[in-house]
Design an enzyme around this catalytic site. Structure first.
Site, short mmCIF file in Angstrom:
data_model
loop_
_atom_site.label_atom_id
_atom_site.label_comp_id
_atom_site.label_asym_id
_atom_site.label_seq_id
_atom_site.Cartn_x
_atom_site.Cartn_y
_atom_site.Cartn_z
N HIS A 91 10.51 -9.01 8.69
CA HIS A 91 10.14 -10.32 9.20
C HIS A 91 9.06 -10.14 10.24
O HIS A 91 9.06 -9.17 10.99
CB HIS A 91 11.36 -11.01 9.83
CG HIS A 91 11.17 -12.47 10.03
ND1 HIS A 91 10.54 -12.98 11.14
CD2 HIS A 91 11.48 -13.52 9.23
CE1 HIS A 91 10.49 -14.30 11.03
NE2 HIS A 91 11.05 -14.65 9.88
N ASP A 108 16.26 -14.87 3.62
CA ASP A 108 16.12 -15.03 2.17
C ASP A 108 16.91 -14.02 1.36
O ASP A 108 17.04 -14.17 0.14
CB ASP A 108 14.64 -14.90 1.78
CG ASP A 108 13.85 -16.09 2.26
OD1 ASP A 108 14.42 -17.19 2.22
OD2 ASP A 108 12.70 -15.92 2.67
N1 ACO Z 1 9.61 -3.48 1.98
C1 ACO Z 1 9.01 -2.29 2.21
N2 ACO Z 1 8.20 -2.05 3.26
C2 ACO Z 1 7.96 -3.07 4.09
C3 ACO Z 1 8.54 -4.33 3.92
C4 ACO Z 1 9.41 -4.52 2.81
N3 ACO Z 1 10.00 -5.69 2.58
N4 ACO Z 1 8.14 -5.17 4.90
C5 ACO Z 1 7.31 -4.46 5.67
N5 ACO Z 1 7.21 -3.19 5.19
C6 ACO Z 1 6.46 -2.09 5.81
C7 ACO Z 1 4.95 -2.25 5.60
O1 ACO Z 1 4.52 -1.63 4.42
C8 ACO Z 1 4.42 -1.60 6.83
O2 ACO Z 1 4.50 -0.20 6.68
P1 ACO Z 1 3.39 0.76 7.38
O3 ACO Z 1 3.54 0.54 8.85
O4 ACO Z 1 3.75 2.12 6.93
O5 ACO Z 1 2.06 0.30 6.85
C9 ACO Z 1 5.43 -1.98 7.91
O6 ACO Z 1 6.68 -2.17 7.22
C10 ACO Z 1 5.07 -3.25 8.66
O7 ACO Z 1 4.80 -4.25 7.71
P2 ACO Z 1 3.91 -5.55 7.96
O8 ACO Z 1 3.56 -6.16 6.66
O9 ACO Z 1 2.79 -5.20 8.89
O10 ACO Z 1 4.93 -6.44 8.73
P3 ACO Z 1 4.73 -7.91 9.05
O11 ACO Z 1 5.62 -8.16 10.20
O12 ACO Z 1 3.32 -8.27 9.16
O13 ACO Z 1 5.26 -8.62 7.70
C11 ACO Z 1 6.65 -9.67 6.13
C12 ACO Z 1 6.41 -9.32 7.59
C13 ACO Z 1 5.41 -10.32 5.51
C14 ACO Z 1 7.79 -10.69 6.07
C15 ACO Z 1 7.02 -8.39 5.36
O14 ACO Z 1 8.12 -7.77 5.97
C16 ACO Z 1 7.32 -8.64 3.88
O15 ACO Z 1 6.39 -8.71 3.07
N6 ACO Z 1 8.64 -8.79 3.51
C17 ACO Z 1 9.02 -9.09 2.16
C18 ACO Z 1 8.82 -10.58 1.89
C19 ACO Z 1 9.86 -11.44 2.60
O16 ACO Z 1 11.05 -11.17 2.56
N7 ACO Z 1 9.36 -12.53 3.21
C20 ACO Z 1 10.23 -13.51 3.87
C21 ACO Z 1 9.95 -13.62 5.31
S1 ACO Z 1 11.13 -14.69 6.05
C22 ACO Z 1 10.57 -16.22 5.75
O17 ACO Z 1 9.43 -16.49 5.53
C23 ACO Z 1 11.56 -17.28 5.78
#
Ligand code: ACO
Length: 429
Positions: free
Chosen positions: A307, A364
């Protein structure tokens, strides 16, 4: 108390930027004079470090797993309140007394029907259209019935009416989108039912037989609606605020919020999470998918995990998991996807990759399994999210439109394109 400031030196010149303090949470540096004094903008892709407004509505502490609406913890609202009472809170800042609650309920109930002309819009959509695309279109079309040209939304009474209409009509619009995809007759709202039971009735009743509503399932869905009612300045809410900042029609602006919510990185994650669990298929396959989620050359991510704000357990995820248990128990269902989800969570929470990056289940992760048990196809999950978030978008719109500090949103950019060059006639290129 003297105001704290941040001192900034650039090109030999020094200025002090005021530090603003909210009730709780991180303070914010007021950079509004930065461009005038230094000719500088800030650079903050995704606005990860930028407060775009002041807001009284929702407080989140992503490191302490806190979510509160007007100070009330989400856990208390989910267990003791109802969705409509929570709507009243989000719109008015206080919990209603009994009379206020009843009046609010009556007002909402009497705005649930759609104009017959609006119902004709549905037949223009392909039968297999994603229900989110239908909701975007039909909700946006409300703007033609309550047009900005004729209505002054700076008038409190008009705002109130628009607020009631949007919250009341969204369940009808959503339910009709579902009925259209099933090829079943549209069901009208029933005023004697509570908000959530009425929505379930509009989705699952058919004219050929009586509909028996199940209070336990209604309560479970009502609780899900409470969990998703608002979440401060997320992508869809910021979209609604930005769109409305030009004083555009609020119905059209909320439709813009629906669009933003649709994406798999936002509200679309519940559908994506369930599809992922189906793709995993059995507990034995979990290690393979965990490895894929960690592999940077693979675009696969664990949907429902991670998140932008919560860097610990999403407080809504815990309540959602409990709700999922209640629904499955009540229906006497043994969903293998629930077992996969629990095992996946267990494996991920003990894996260095997820621990280091503070990746926990979000709201979710378990919502899809619960909604599936309630009888919804996965294409409806984000629609249900949009339904519950409508009150959040509307509350934030109301707050923005009465905030004297807000003006049209206009982010700036760091230009990285070519410097000036002269036009070259076609033959010389
Ligand atoms: N699975 C695997 N790796 C992940 C995931 C995931 N679900 N989420 C983040 N990471 C990793 C990234 O690859 C990144 O790794 P790195 O540092 O080695 O490059 C690190 O964790 C940080 O990720 P970011 O994308 O920079 O985190 P951010 O806080 O910007 O993104 C987000 C948050 C978009 C929700 C992300 O976690 C994601 O895509 N999750 C899956 C989709 C999801 O469940 N979305 C719902 C959000 S809740 C809502 O909207 C109600």
């Amino acid at each position: 108390m003297t105001q704290k400031t941040v001192r900034m030196i650039y090109d030999g010149k020094e200025i002090e930027l005021p530090v603003l303090e909210g009730t709780l949470g991180p303070k914010a540096v007021d950079i509004s004079t930065l461009q005038k004094e230094f000719g500088l903008f800030t650079y903050d892709p995704g606005f990860k470090n930028t407060s775009s407004c002041k807001s009284d509505i929702t407080y989140i502490d992503g490191t302490e797993s806190i979510l509160r609406y007007y100070g009330y913890p989400i856990e208390q609202l989910a267990s003791q309140s109802t969705y409509l009472e929570t709507c009243y809170l989000l719109l008015n800042g206080e919990l209603p007394n009994e009379a206020q609650c009843q009046d609010f309920h009556d007002e909402i109930t009497h705005h649930t029907m759609l104009n017959e002309q609006l119902i004709k819009f549905y037949t223009g959509f392909r039968r297999d259209a994603h229900p989110m695309s239908i909701v975007v279109g039909v909700f946006g079309a409300l703007s033609s019935f309550y047009s900005s040209g004729e209505i002054d939304y700076h008038n409190a009474e008009e705002r109130e009416k628009a607020t009631m209409r949007m919250i009341a009509k969204m369940p009808t619009i959503a339910a009709l989108a579902y009925k259209y995809s099933k090829g079943q007759p549209f069901m009208h709202p029933i005023n004697s039912l509570d908000y959530t039971s009425n929505f379930l009735q509009m989705c699952f009743a058919v004219p050929a037989e009586p509909y028996h509503h199940d209070p336990i399932l209604s309560k479970a869905l009502d609780m899900i609606f409470i969990l998703q009612a608002d979440h401060e300045q997320n992508a869809s809410t910021s979209t609604v605020r930005l769109a409305s900042s030009s004083q555009a029609n609020p119905y059209a602006c909320v439709a813009a919020g629906v669009v933003s919510l649709w994406g798999p990185a936002h509200g679309g994650a519940n559908e994506a999470a369930l599809n992922m669990l189906k793709e995993i298929g059995s507990v034995e396959n979990i290690p393979k998918f965990i490895a894929r989620a960690k592999d940077k050359s693979d675009p696969f991510r664990l949907m429902g995990f991670g998140h932008r704000v919560y860097k610990t357990y999403d407080p809504r995820a815990k309540i959602m998991q409990d709700t999922c248990n209640i629904v499955l128990d009540h229906l006497n269902m043994d969903d293998p996807l629930f077992d996969i989800a629990r095992e996946l969570e267990h494996v991920a929470l003990n894996d260095e990759y997820f621990i280091e990056r503070n990746l926990y289940p979000n709201v979710d992760f378990y919502s899809g399994i619960t909604l599936r048990a309630l009888g919804f196809p996965s294409s409806m999950f984000t629609v249900l999210f949009a339904l519950s978030r409508t009150v959040g978008w509307v509350s934030q719109w109301k707050e923005m439109i009465t905030d004297k500090e807000q003006s049209i949103g206009r982010p700036r950019q760091l230009y990285t394109g070519p410097d000036k060059r002269d036009y070259v006639p076609m033959k010389q290129r």
